[in-house]
Design an enzyme around this catalytic site. Structure first.
Site, PDB file in Angstrom:
ATOM      1  N   HIS A  57      15.846  32.082  51.977  1.00 10.32           N
ATOM      2  CA  HIS A  57      15.973  30.789  52.241  1.00 10.32           C
ATOM      3  C   HIS A  57      17.353  30.482  52.848  1.00 10.32           C
ATOM      4  O   HIS A  57      17.940  29.192  52.761  1.00 10.32           O
ATOM      5  CB  HIS A  57      16.124  30.031  50.730  1.00 10.32           C
ATOM      6  CG  HIS A  57      14.783  30.203  49.910  1.00 10.32           C
ATOM      7  ND1 HIS A  57      13.672  30.109  50.144  1.00 10.32           N
ATOM      8  CD2 HIS A  57      14.834  30.835  48.611  1.00 10.32           C
ATOM      9  CE1 HIS A  57      12.722  30.414  49.396  1.00 10.32           C
ATOM     10  NE2 HIS A  57      13.361  30.907  48.484  1.00 10.32           N
ATOM     11  N   HIS A 220       8.273  29.095  48.699  1.00 12.97           N
ATOM     12  CA  HIS A 220       7.833  30.416  48.846  1.00 12.97           C
ATOM     13  C   HIS A 220       5.959  30.377  49.196  1.00 12.97           C
ATOM     14  O   HIS A 220       5.315  31.480  49.329  1.00 12.97           O
ATOM     15  CB  HIS A 220       7.692  31.022  47.795  1.00 12.97           C
ATOM     16  CG  HIS A 220       8.867  30.796  46.831  1.00 12.97           C
ATOM     17  ND1 HIS A 220       9.311  30.040  45.723  1.00 12.97           N
ATOM     18  CD2 HIS A 220      10.292  31.585  47.070  1.00 12.97           C
ATOM     19  CE1 HIS A 220      10.549  29.896  45.433  1.00 12.97           C
ATOM     20  NE2 HIS A 220      11.120  30.974  46.170  1.00 12.97           N
TER      21      HIS A 220
END
Lengths: 333, 333
Positions: A57, A220
């Site tokens: 991320h 995700h």
């Protein structure tokens, strides 16, 4: 799978070597525990802030370690929670005697592991730990890895604003209050044009046919609200703005806005989307006082974007404008 | 083609609306000429810097407009040179009486159009214009749109360092001297894992089979040196470092390094590559004094990266550290 890596099993370890080489002035890296520390941690007398989560991320969280934001970030494997021993090491290391705040995105593994670390840090070293959970994603209730809403873009705002409060010398209760206020006053919504590939998996997390997008995607690749045909940016902006402003009233206050890229979308498209978003906000009487456009909380090479709005006030604006010195956000210093 | 756009013909115009909305404190936008100006341009008595080129390389150039870097950036259509009237308008607007520097990447169309604009600005308004051409890409001599080497990553360094020199009050000759020194002291090399799609074309610029990469790629997808199978990052770092350091001696001086993403590569991979690059540089006795890791000169959503090294000196380091206030680079203020 085409990636600039050596081996799927060493991606995080190898990337941390690069972080260390690139930012010796800002951070130091504990390679054993895979924790990125603010270079001068612990700062005595200051409330310390820790976050962390699965890698993939970036710049979240390691890119937000430094003066005015986080004291440490624990890097899990890609899309996998860090382990309690990482958070425990970080908590003990950054404690400057004024307490430690754990900023945790609402995913079951993260919550459980941070909770265990908090208990151990208290028991073993008497550290005063408070936890703030972010859960700003309006897309879905409950999801693949989450009970309740997922924590996404507002986490960047919590780290900046609570980080500034800590840097200004506010005490643990006050810093926690800011973090909770920010989470409660922020909402996000995202969409994906493509999937992404977790190195260890070697194939895309999901299939998204040519011509289709997924609205409400998780960071995700968790399922969103629905799929629909690709549409003009103006219509896609509506898909982001409407659910966010339907969930919370953003009129009558200065708003901090983030149009965030998922990792694989060019900056020119992010600016284009931000232009469309601001038209819709203006039409609804919402005033953006500060903004970020770029990649801040990504999903590897996923193409797509998310919108986060924060209902701010004078105190939050002043904390926003306070100096910050990290790899990912830097101003005033 | 999956893109966050309204229409392939309005991508640049629409994105400029977003730039204007996102950065009212830093820039203003002339939508008729598609020029991004520093908010307080013209700055009287300061040498002014202009750059520009085809869009699709963001943050270059518009993201580098502001205090300490560019006074204006002319946005062409995607991968297409701006027109002379854009550069002419920019040159006249930013002139603060101390002359204007055109920073031009070495592509035939850009060179021709900037030259015409310089002549017109001189003839029509008596503006003293100097031109500096960047040509740092060691990959190939001559290319699809270029006679001689292509101008790539060093352009970011020229804009920062000559921008700082202008901000410090140096005169036109001195600013030009810095810009030329930086170009002559910098070298770049890139590689691609995927192609990119120009919106108006609607299909990928070239085909790159699964498992293959192109070494020496141009920022518009121009052919590089050769194709080869995808390899570990450590081997790919060697493909970047070797041709760069073979072309210029980087030992015995402080080096400024940039590991740049092409747009579609996640930050975690860029840090990983930077870690590999620094191992190779250290082994060759090269010392990195300052670095950038991230997306600075991109090729839409192309996956891949490039390395730029600059042989610096104390003056250049001091100009590097000088305050800069732009959307793409910001520190010290």
């Amino acid at each position: 799978m085409k990636k600039l890596i050596n081996d799927p099993t060493s991606v995080v370890a190898d990337a941390l070597l690069g972080v260390e080489a690139a930012h010796p002035d800002l951070v130091r890296v504990d390679h054993e525990h895979q924790v990125i520390y603010r270079a001068d941690a612990p700062v005595q007398g200051k409330v310390a802030l820790i976050s962390g989560g699965g890698s993939g991320h970036e710049p979240l969280h390691g890119g937000f370690v430094g003066r005015g934001m986080l004291d440490a970030a624990c890097a899990g494997q890609v899309f996998t929670s860090p382990t309690p021993d990482q958070m425990l090491a970080a908590t003990k290391t950054v404690d400057g005697g004024a307490g430690v705040v754990h900023i945790v995105k609402n995913y079951t593994g993260d919550i459980m592991n941070f909770e265990m670390a908090a208990e151990l840090a208290s028991a073993e070293a008497g550290v005063d730990v408070a936890t703030v959970i972010t859960n700003d994603d309006v897309a879905v209730q409950d999801s693949l890895y989450t009970a309740g809403r997922r924590g996404v873009g507002v986490t960047v705002f919590v780290e900046k604003l609570a980080g500034a409060a800590a840097e200004a010398g506010r005490d643990l209760d006050a810093v926690v209050a800011i973090a909770k206020q920010v989470n409660e006053s922020g909402r996000s919504m995202g969409l994906a044009l493509t999937s992404c590939t977790v190195p260890a998996a070697g194939k895309p997390t999901f299939d998204l046919p040519e011509g289709e997008i997924e609205v409400g995607i998780g960071i995700h690749g968790e399922p969103g609200r629905f799929r629909k045909p690709l549409a003009p940016a103006s219509a896609l902006a509506e898909e982001l703005v409407t659910p966010v402003v339907d969930d919370l009233d953003f009129t009558g206050a200065p708003v901090i806005a983030m149009l965030n890229g998922m990792g694989g979308t060019p900056l020119i498209e992010l600016y284009l989307m931000y232009g469309e978003v601001t038209k819709l906000l203006t039409a609804r009487g919402i005033t953006v006082a500060r903004s970020l456009v770029g990649n801040y909380i990504t999903s590897l090479e996923m193409a797509g974007c998310s919108l986060t709005l924060l209902r701010a006030d004078d105190d939050l604006l002043s904390l926003w404008d306070a100096p910050v010195l990290t790899a990912g956000l830097r101003w005033g210093v």
